[in-house]
Design an enzyme around this catalytic site. Structure first.
Site, PDB file in Angstrom:
ATOM      1  CB  SER A  49      -0.705  -0.113   1.167  1.00  0.00           C
ATOM      2  OG  SER A  49      -0.106  -0.019   2.394  1.00  0.00           O
ATOM      3  CG  ASP A  83      -3.473  -2.932  -2.004  1.00  0.00           C
ATOM      4  OD1 ASP A  83      -4.667  -2.874  -2.753  1.00  0.00           O
ATOM      5  OD2 ASP A  83      -4.086  -3.130  -0.840  1.00  0.00           O
ATOM      6  CG  HIS A  84      -6.451   0.317  -1.660  1.00  0.00           C
ATOM      7  ND1 HIS A  84      -7.671   0.523  -2.014  1.00  0.00           N
ATOM      8  CD2 HIS A  84      -6.542  -0.709  -1.062  1.00  0.00           C
ATOM      9  CE1 HIS A  84      -8.420  -0.396  -1.677  1.00  0.00           C
ATOM     10  NE2 HIS A  84      -7.753  -1.171  -0.928  1.00  0.00           N
ATOM     11  CD  GLU A 135     -11.720  -0.305  -4.740  1.00  0.00           C
ATOM     12  OE1 GLU A 135     -10.381  -0.590  -4.600  1.00  0.00           O
ATOM     13  OE2 GLU A 135     -12.395  -0.255  -3.751  1.00  0.00           O
ATOM     14  CG  HIS A 181     -10.110  -2.453   3.048  1.00  0.00           C
ATOM     15  ND1 HIS A 181     -10.255  -1.121   2.881  1.00  0.00           N
ATOM     16  CD2 HIS A 181      -9.777  -3.225   2.121  1.00  0.00           C
ATOM     17  CE1 HIS A 181      -9.910  -1.391   1.235  1.00  0.00           C
ATOM     18  NE2 HIS A 181      -9.518  -2.593   1.163  1.00  0.00           N
ATOM     19  N   GLY A 182     -10.626  -5.125   6.908  1.00  0.00           N
ATOM     20  CA  GLY A 182     -10.541  -5.491   8.248  1.00  0.00           C
ATOM     21  C   GLY A 182     -11.349  -6.741   8.490  1.00  0.00           C
ATOM     22  CG  HIS A 208      -9.786  -4.803  -2.772  1.00  0.00           C
ATOM     23  ND1 HIS A 208      -8.846  -3.850  -2.488  1.00  0.00           N
ATOM     24  CD2 HIS A 208     -10.042  -4.500  -3.914  1.00  0.00           C
ATOM     25  CE1 HIS A 208      -8.256  -3.587  -3.396  1.00  0.00           C
ATOM     26  NE2 HIS A 208      -8.815  -4.219  -4.362  1.00  0.00           N
ATOM     27  N   GLY A 210     -10.448  -9.463   2.138  1.00  0.00           N
ATOM     28  CA  GLY A 210     -10.602 -10.942   2.294  1.00  0.00           C
ATOM     29  C   GLY A 210     -10.443 -11.316   3.561  1.00  0.00           C
ATOM     30  CB  THR A 233      -7.146  -7.454   8.626  1.00  0.00           C
ATOM     31  OG1 THR A 233      -7.325  -6.254   7.907  1.00  0.00           O
ATOM     32  CG2 THR A 233      -7.189  -7.477  10.105  1.00  0.00           C
TER      33      THR A 233
HETATM   34  O1  G3H Z   1      -6.428  -3.997  -0.199  1.00  0.00           O
HETATM   35  C1  G3H Z   1      -6.281  -4.826   0.877  1.00  0.00           C
HETATM   36  C2  G3H Z   1      -7.013  -5.465   1.167  1.00  0.00           C
HETATM   37  O2  G3H Z   1      -8.308  -5.512   0.545  1.00  0.00           O
HETATM   38  C3  G3H Z   1      -7.129  -6.192   2.487  1.00  0.00           C
HETATM   39  O3  G3H Z   1      -8.161  -6.370   3.249  1.00  0.00           O
HETATM   40  O4  G3H Z   1      -7.318  -6.372   5.555  1.00  0.00           O
HETATM   41  O5  G3H Z   1      -9.603  -7.199   5.037  1.00  0.00           O
HETATM   42  O6  G3H Z   1      -7.819  -8.485   4.477  1.00  0.00           O
HETATM   43  P1  G3H Z   1      -8.374  -7.224   4.630  1.00  0.00           P
HETATM   44 ZN    ZN Z   2      -8.246  -3.392  -0.468  1.00  0.00          ZN
END
Ligand code: G3H
Ligand code: ZN
Length: 291
Positions: A49, A83-84, A135, A181-182, A208, A210, A233
């Site tokens: 990121s 990422d992002h 996205e 996310h999380g 995303h 996951g 996470t």
């Molecule tokens: O871009 C990163 C992810 O979408 C990670 O998501 O923290 O829920 O695994 P997560």
């Molecule tokens: Zn993400």
């Protein structure tokens, strides 16, 4: 070995499985993911990121990932991805650093602005043979958040996703389909939306958020055409839990490596479990040949 992301994602699409895109934050997490790929005979995407880049520096992390991919994971394919990415400049820097895939996330902007910015990125990226992930439908939550409940997880609009893909010509598509996310108790994947997106745009779909998704839901989502699954996470939690435990048990330790070494194994363990769940494990035999 370090490969272009297209080499592994196209195979995953044909083979009906998904590849983990693992967020790394330090050397230990890069080593953990690389060791997992070797152990599971699996392809992997290592992604950073913008905050991870700020922490480690773009040059150091690029060199760490490529060196670890070549030396630690010489027999399995690993791709490096941003990422992002939030701006043209940040994405441009990664393209020039040797990333083979970048995510431009302008999903919080109005659709037309998201399309315009993404199109600019696609133009420069494709000139350098770099893949672009776009996205639609902003993800909520926060990396590292655990055990909470979100009032409402927003979903992407199917027509917007179709228009976006058609106009931008991105290589992979991410869209809000019920995850966040999380880790949250009410994360879900709206399979009907995922199915409709996949059918309409026919691109590798990136899931995303996951972490926190039930394994059974994940398996169904992969059957509906998810080819890349982002995991952040779960790796952060594995690292921190390991480090806290070892530090508490060894308060007089004076060699940092003795405290950090177990975190590599902790990350490896989580990543291997994900590779098995996603169906990417066992896809590469010794010698780097796909099975
Ligand atoms: O871009 C990163 C992810 O979408 C990670 O998501 O923290 O829920 O695994 P997560
Ligand atoms: Zn993400």
């Amino acid at each position: 070995m370090l490969v272009h992301i297209k080499d592994i994602v196209n195979k995953a699409e044909q083979g009906g499985y998904a590849i983990g895109a693992f967020n790394v934050t330090n050397l230990e997490s890069v080593l953990g993911v690389a060791q997992a790929a070797v152990k599971a005979n699996s392809p992997a995407i290592i992604q950073v990121s913008e905050s991870a880049i700020r922490y480690m520096g773009l040059k150091p992390i690029t060199h760490i990932v490529s060196t670890v991919a070549k030396n630690v994971a010489a027999k399995v394919p690993i791709a490096l991805h941003l990422d992002h990415g939030s701006s043209f400049d940040s994405v441009f820097e990664c393209i020039n650093s040797g990333f083979t895939s970048v995510h431009i996330d302008a999903s919080s902007l109005p659709l037309d602005e998201n399309i315009n910015l993404t199109k600019q990125v696609v133009k420069v990226a494709h000139a350098k043979h770099v893949w672009v992930q776009g996205e639609v439908g902003a993800m909520i939550g926060g990396h590292g958040n655990t055990n909470n409940f979100l009032k409402k997880i927003p979903l992407a609009d199917l027509d917007e996703v179709i228009k976006f893909v058609h106009e931008t010509k991105v290589d992979t598509i991410a869209a809000a389909v019920g995850t966040a996310h999380g880790v949250y108790r009410n994360e879900d994947i709206i399979l009907s939306l995922l199915k409709a997106i996949k059918k309409s745009v026919n691109l590798p779909f990136v899931l995303h958020g996951g972490s926190g998704v039930l394994n059974s839901q994940m398996k169904k989502a992969i059957r509906e055409g998810v080819n890349i699954i982002n995991i952040g996470t779960d790796l952060k939690v594995a690292f921190c839990q390991s480090l806290i435990k070892v530090c508490l048990e060894n308060k007089n330790e004076t060699d940092p490596r003795n405290l950090l070494k177990p975190t590599i194994k902790a990350i490896e363990k989580v990543a291997v479990e994900k590779m098995k769940l996603f169906g990417s494990a066992g896809r590469y035999i010794v010698g780097g040949v796909e099975t």
